[in-house]
Motif scaffolding. Sequence first.
Motif, PDB file in Angstrom:
ATOM      1  N   HIS A   1       0.829  -1.213   0.000  1.00 10.67           N
ATOM      2  CA  HIS A   1       0.000   0.000   0.000  1.00 10.67           C
ATOM      3  C   HIS A   1       0.863   1.262   0.000  1.00 10.67           C
ATOM      4  O   HIS A   1       0.503   2.268  -0.621  1.00 10.67           O
ATOM      5  N   TRP A   2       1.985   1.210   0.702  1.00 10.80           N
ATOM      6  CA  TRP A   2       2.873   2.372   0.771  1.00 10.80           C
ATOM      7  C   TRP A   2       3.523   2.621  -0.588  1.00 10.80           C
ATOM      8  O   TRP A   2       3.506   3.728  -1.110  1.00 10.80           O
ATOM      9  N   GLU A   3       4.075   1.552  -1.148  1.00 17.25           N
ATOM     10  CA  GLU A   3       4.779   1.667  -2.434  1.00 17.25           C
ATOM     11  C   GLU A   3       3.834   2.078  -3.558  1.00 17.25           C
ATOM     12  O   GLU A   3       4.172   2.935  -4.395  1.00 17.25           O
ATOM     13  N   ASN A   4       2.651   1.475  -3.579  1.00 13.05           N
ATOM     14  CA  ASN A   4       1.708   1.724  -4.676  1.00 13.05           C
ATOM     15  C   ASN A   4       0.726   2.846  -4.399  1.00 13.05           C
ATOM     16  O   ASN A   4      -0.111   3.167  -5.262  1.00 13.05           O
ATOM     17  N   LYS A   5       0.818   3.421  -3.198  1.00 16.66           N
ATOM     18  CA  LYS A   5      -0.088   4.510  -2.803  1.00 16.66           C
ATOM     19  C   LYS A   5      -1.554   4.111  -2.973  1.00 16.66           C
ATOM     20  O   LYS A   5      -2.384   4.892  -3.461  1.00 16.66           O
ATOM     21  N   THR A   6      -1.869   2.886  -2.577  1.00 12.86           N
ATOM     22  CA  THR A   6      -3.239   2.376  -2.741  1.00 12.86           C
ATOM     23  C   THR A   6      -4.080   2.565  -1.479  1.00 12.86           C
ATOM     24  O   THR A   6      -5.282   2.255  -1.481  1.00 12.86           O
ATOM     25  N   ALA A   7      -3.470   3.024  -0.391  1.00 14.98           N
ATOM     26  CA  ALA A   7      -4.211   3.276   0.846  1.00 14.98           C
ATOM     27  C   ALA A   7      -3.367   4.201   1.710  1.00 14.98           C
ATOM     28  O   ALA A   7      -2.200   4.481   1.399  1.00 14.98           O
ATOM     29  N   SER A   8      -3.967   4.691   2.772  1.00 15.47           N
ATOM     30  CA  SER A   8      -3.230   5.544   3.712  1.00 15.47           C
ATOM     31  C   SER A   8      -3.320   4.955   5.104  1.00 15.47           C
ATOM     32  O   SER A   8      -4.305   4.301   5.456  1.00 15.47           O
ATOM     33  N   LEU A   9      -2.293   5.180   5.884  1.00 12.87           N
ATOM     34  CA  LEU A   9      -2.233   4.668   7.242  1.00 12.87           C
ATOM     35  C   LEU A   9      -2.702   5.767   8.188  1.00 12.87           C
ATOM     36  O   LEU A   9      -2.169   6.882   8.162  1.00 12.87           O
ATOM     37  N   PRO A  10      -3.711   5.510   9.028  1.00 17.73           N
ATOM     38  CA  PRO A  10      -4.197   6.546   9.946  1.00 17.73           C
ATOM     39  C   PRO A  10      -3.147   6.895  10.993  1.00 17.73           C
ATOM     40  O   PRO A  10      -2.218   6.124  11.257  1.00 17.73           O
ATOM     41  N   LEU A  11      -3.301   8.063  11.586  1.00 21.00           N
ATOM     42  CA  LEU A  11      -2.382   8.487  12.626  1.00 21.00           C
ATOM     43  C   LEU A  11      -2.533   7.613  13.868  1.00 21.00           C
ATOM     44  O   LEU A  11      -3.634   7.161  14.191  1.00 21.00           O
ATOM     45  N   GLY A  12      -1.419   7.410  14.547  1.00 18.08           N
ATOM     46  CA  GLY A  12      -1.449   6.633  15.782  1.00 18.08           C
ATOM     47  C   GLY A  12      -1.584   7.525  17.001  1.00 18.08           C
ATOM     48  O   GLY A  12      -1.922   8.706  16.907  1.00 18.08           O
ATOM     49  N   MET A  13      -1.301   6.964  18.144  1.00 15.35           N
ATOM     50  CA  MET A  13      -1.435   7.667  19.421  1.00 15.35           C
ATOM     51  C   MET A  13      -0.088   7.711  20.121  1.00 15.35           C
ATOM     52  O   MET A  13       0.631   6.719  20.181  1.00 15.35           O
ATOM     53  N   ARG A  14       0.260   8.871  20.642  1.00 15.46           N
ATOM     54  CA  ARG A  14       1.519   9.029  21.370  1.00 15.46           C
ATOM     55  C   ARG A  14       1.494   8.195  22.656  1.00 15.46           C
ATOM     56  O   ARG A  14       0.461   8.048  23.302  1.00 15.46           O
ATOM     57  N   VAL A  15       2.662   7.651  23.018  1.00 23.11           N
ATOM     58  CA  VAL A  15       2.786   6.859  24.242  1.00 23.11           C
ATOM     59  C   VAL A  15       3.505   7.637  25.337  1.00 23.11           C
ATOM     60  O   VAL A  15       3.044   7.687  26.480  1.00 23.11           O
ATOM     61  N   SER A  16       4.643   8.225  25.035  1.00 26.52           N
ATOM     62  CA  SER A  16       5.434   8.925  26.050  1.00 26.52           C
ATOM     63  C   SER A  16       4.641  10.083  26.652  1.00 26.52           C
ATOM     64  O   SER A  16       3.854  10.745  25.980  1.00 26.52           O
ATOM     65  N   GLY A  17       4.837  10.273  27.947  1.00 26.83           N
ATOM     66  CA  GLY A  17       4.182  11.363  28.643  1.00 26.83           C
ATOM     67  C   GLY A  17       2.745  11.098  29.044  1.00 26.83           C
ATOM     68  O   GLY A  17       2.092  11.970  29.628  1.00 26.83           O
ATOM     69  N   LYS A  18       2.237   9.908  28.767  1.00 25.53           N
ATOM     70  CA  LYS A  18       0.836   9.600  29.061  1.00 25.53           C
ATOM     71  C   LYS A  18       0.708   8.936  30.437  1.00 25.53           C
ATOM     72  O   LYS A  18       1.651   8.830  31.203  1.00 25.53           O
ATOM     73  N   LYS A  19      -0.514   8.477  30.745  1.00 29.82           N
ATOM     74  CA  LYS A  19      -0.822   7.871  32.045  1.00 29.82           C
ATOM     75  C   LYS A  19      -0.912   6.351  31.904  1.00 29.82           C
ATOM     76  O   LYS A  19      -1.710   5.841  31.127  1.00 29.82           O
ATOM     77  N   LEU A  20      -0.083   5.647  32.691  1.00 32.44           N
ATOM     78  CA  LEU A  20      -0.040   4.192  32.668  1.00 32.44           C
ATOM     79  C   LEU A  20      -0.638   3.629  33.950  1.00 32.44           C
ATOM     80  O   LEU A  20      -0.116   3.866  35.043  1.00 32.44           O
ATOM     81  N   GLY A  21      -1.726   2.892  33.816  1.00 29.87           N
ATOM     82  CA  GLY A  21      -2.320   2.204  34.952  1.00 29.87           C
ATOM     83  C   GLY A  21      -1.937   0.734  34.929  1.00 29.87           C
ATOM     84  O   GLY A  21      -1.975   0.102  33.870  1.00 29.87           O
ATOM     85  N   ILE A  22      -1.562   0.189  36.068  1.00 26.61           N
ATOM     86  CA  ILE A  22      -1.144  -1.207  36.157  1.00 26.61           C
ATOM     87  C   ILE A  22      -2.053  -1.932  37.147  1.00 26.61           C
ATOM     88  O   ILE A  22      -2.213  -1.493  38.289  1.00 26.61           O
ATOM     89  N   VAL A  23      -2.622  -3.034  36.697  1.00 27.13           N
ATOM     90  CA  VAL A  23      -3.458  -3.860  37.561  1.00 27.13           C
ATOM     91  C   VAL A  23      -2.617  -5.043  38.026  1.00 27.13           C
ATOM     92  O   VAL A  23      -2.329  -5.954  37.252  1.00 27.13           O
ATOM     93  N   GLY A  24      -2.188  -4.990  39.272  1.00 23.33           N
ATOM     94  CA  GLY A  24      -1.328  -6.042  39.811  1.00 23.33           C
ATOM     95  C   GLY A  24       0.121  -5.585  39.866  1.00 23.33           C
ATOM     96  O   GLY A  24       0.855  -5.741  38.894  1.00 23.33           O
ATOM     97  N   LEU A  25       0.526  -5.010  40.991  1.00 25.00           N
ATOM     98  CA  LEU A  25       1.889  -4.479  41.097  1.00 25.00           C
ATOM     99  C   LEU A  25       2.778  -5.457  41.871  1.00 25.00           C
ATOM    100  O   LEU A  25       3.303  -5.153  42.929  1.00 25.00           O
ATOM    101  N   GLY A  26       2.933  -6.656  41.277  1.00 23.96           N
ATOM    102  CA  GLY A  26       3.894  -7.619  41.788  1.00 23.96           C
ATOM    103  C   GLY A  26       5.234  -7.383  41.123  1.00 23.96           C
ATOM    104  O   GLY A  26       5.524  -6.278  40.640  1.00 23.96           O
ATOM    105  N   ASN A  27       6.071  -8.408  41.065  1.00 26.43           N
ATOM    106  CA  ASN A  27       7.403  -8.249  40.473  1.00 26.43           C
ATOM    107  C   ASN A  27       7.345  -7.813  39.019  1.00 26.43           C
ATOM    108  O   ASN A  27       8.094  -6.944  38.578  1.00 26.43           O
ATOM    109  N   ILE A  28       6.445  -8.433  38.238  1.00 24.71           N
ATOM    110  CA  ILE A  28       6.330  -8.070  36.824  1.00 24.71           C
ATOM    111  C   ILE A  28       5.730  -6.681  36.683  1.00 24.71           C
ATOM    112  O   ILE A  28       6.190  -5.866  35.867  1.00 24.71           O
ATOM    113  N   GLY A  29       4.710  -6.384  37.491  1.00 25.93           N
ATOM    114  CA  GLY A  29       4.123  -5.047  37.461  1.00 25.93           C
ATOM    115  C   GLY A  29       5.134  -3.966  37.779  1.00 25.93           C
ATOM    116  O   GLY A  29       5.148  -2.893  37.157  1.00 25.93           O
ATOM    117  N   LEU A  30       6.017  -4.239  38.741  1.00 23.19           N
ATOM    118  CA  LEU A  30       7.066  -3.275  39.087  1.00 23.19           C
ATOM    119  C   LEU A  30       8.034  -3.060  37.930  1.00 23.19           C
ATOM    120  O   LEU A  30       8.474  -1.932  37.670  1.00 23.19           O
TER     121      LEU A  30
END
Length: 316
Positions: A132-161
């Motif tokens: 699609h990129w090479e042939n310009k047959t479609a467009s990719l929608p914008l994504g969402m920024r990750v850095s600076g956002k709010k991260l909620g964790i369910v279960g703050l054990g060793n892996i959660g930490l």
Amino acid sequence: MSKPRILQIGSLSGSPVANAAVEERYDVLALWKSPDQAAFLREQAQDIEIAVTSAVTGISAEIINALPNLKAICSWGVGYDTLDIAAAHARNIQVSNTPEVLDDCVADIAWGLLLACPRQIALGDRFVRANHWENKTASLPLGMRVSGKKLGIVGLGNIGLAIAKRGLGFDMQVAYHNRRKRDDVTYDYFDSLIELAKWSDFLMIATVGGASTRHLINEEVMRALGPQSVLVNIARGSVIDEQALVKVLAEGALGGAALDVFDKEPKVPDALKTMDNVVLLPHIASATVETRKAMLDLMLENIDAFLKTGQVVTPV
């Protein structure tokens, strides 16, 4: 000199290296290879003091009760929701798992999923492969920024930490929901899962599996997250109500989902496979050469310690 005899419930997550290492070290009775497992257990029951299994295969009360001389169950993996702990402890049978050695790799894959969904890494890969990129047959929608956002964790054990620590590197605000507040961390604590979901841009599931957390992430929680947020699960598939997940994603009430685990693995709801805002992995969070070796080494250490001292190293 004869090798110690053990019962192996199932293949160690399809790992030839792990299976071969166990067979080299012990006289292995391979239950999963028997066409008549009940008869196999009846014939071998008196000789079995140690059973080996995995977090995927588990061990049932039925098998435990069929082994009158069973004294230890050594599992390959950190999760133990598939092991009937109550049945084992009722007979003073020791149970061990392999904690801590897989924390970093699971946290790494959690972050891979967290980036892949909102930044459309998997979708972008398919976009390029389809020309699609090479042939310009479609467009990719914008994504969402990750850095600076709010991260909620369910279960703050060793892996959660470990997940939370990585979040700080992305300049994220980190908060968590646990059965109880931890006194050894500075992350914000939400005693309400719904309120944590409302607060979060990304909600990471890192809690234990089993009956106590089944469908903990229900439709109400997912709707509280909202259409601009992403749900990530590296815990157990049973923690999420998958029917509700399909429903809210189809409605656009949830922004996306990134999943390494599923309720009825390896079966994955077909509807999820068709959604571009969903990233799917085949339960590979601990699947690295280094981590699988560390898991194997710790499981073998538990077996050998029990044989020598009568005590496992990492009891559940």
